[in-house]
Design a protein around this motif. Sequence first.
Motif, PDB file in Angstrom:
ATOM      1  N   THR A 154       0.831  -1.203   0.000  1.00 28.29           N
ATOM      2  CA  THR A 154       0.000   0.000   0.000  1.00 28.29           C
ATOM      3  C   THR A 154       0.868   1.256   0.000  1.00 28.29           C
ATOM      4  O   THR A 154       1.957   1.277   0.578  1.00 28.29           O
ATOM      5  N   ASP A 156      -0.407   4.175   1.087  1.00 30.04           N
ATOM      6  CA  ASP A 156      -1.007   5.098   2.047  1.00 30.04           C
ATOM      7  C   ASP A 156      -0.529   4.867   3.468  1.00 30.04           C
ATOM      8  O   ASP A 156      -1.099   5.412   4.412  1.00 30.04           O
ATOM      9  N   ARG A 159      -2.588   4.163   7.269  1.00 30.16           N
ATOM     10  CA  ARG A 159      -4.002   4.356   6.927  1.00 30.16           C
ATOM     11  C   ARG A 159      -4.449   3.327   5.905  1.00 30.16           C
ATOM     12  O   ARG A 159      -5.556   2.779   5.994  1.00 30.16           O
ATOM     13  N   GLY A 160      -3.595   3.037   4.941  1.00 30.56           N
ATOM     14  CA  GLY A 160      -3.939   2.039   3.938  1.00 30.56           C
ATOM     15  C   GLY A 160      -4.060   0.646   4.537  1.00 30.56           C
ATOM     16  O   GLY A 160      -4.959  -0.124   4.173  1.00 30.56           O
TER      17      GLY A 160
END
Length: 287
Positions: A154, A156, A159-160
């Motif tokens: 990920t 992000d 958060r991802g």
Amino acid sequence: MSEAGVIHDIGYQRYRGPRLGRLALQQALYVQGLRAAFGLGRSAKAKIFPWLVAGIMLLVAVILAAIRSQTGQVIFTYMQFADQMSLLIIFFVAIVAPQLVSRDLRSNTLPLYFSRPLRAADYVLAKYAAMTTSMWLLLGVPQFIMFLGAAFTTKDGFRGVWNELGDLVPGLGYSLLWALMFAGIGLLVASFTGKQAFAAGGIVAVFMMTTPIFGVFMSLPSTTANSLAGLTSPMFLIAGVGQWLGGGADAEWDLGRFGPIYGIEAFCLIVSCVLLLLARYRKVASL
């Protein structure tokens, strides 16, 4: 000259070890059933088919994780994974359910079980829990591999990963629904015969023969009949529940306002299978 035997009188020795009771019996049956589901502690022949199914599903999960890490494309969501693996799930149930209950019927070991504090309900719940756990692991481990592939690629950050975990948890819950329903149906069918081949054939027949009924309902001109078509087949019933919950595979039909009916029937089917299993083994225990 003949040798004379000697008898040593050591007296009556009381058992001084722990008395574990029914809970320990249930746990032992559960662990034994879970091991038997994957052929652990048995011959290599008993391991071939369950591990073949598990290996295929793991391979699919690895491929999906690799594709997502390279292209970012999501082929299947976590909830859709179970729907796409439905035929392999049926194959696994047809292999494992007879191993858990039909062998005991054929070898006539149930009177030995029930001569102890173990009750028919204890036996049923232990076997059902073992079957459900094995199926949940069969679906959950590949989903976890898919999660790891997405989490480590990920862009992000935390958060991802958190969002991905939010997608995984409903997928694991959906897999548990598959396990609960298919375990109940598979064990119920297998409990009526001690011949594993007959039990496996009966399990496959129950799942596959209901599929054409779904097709008949879908061919009717009535919109209501089309919406209720999934109620006629366990596979489509679960897919309908997944669609109602908002994360299942793209259904071939529109549930309309009947989504709660799918959830109610799924719950009633699971409970009915367990109750019928209890009734079946209470009858066996009384023989």
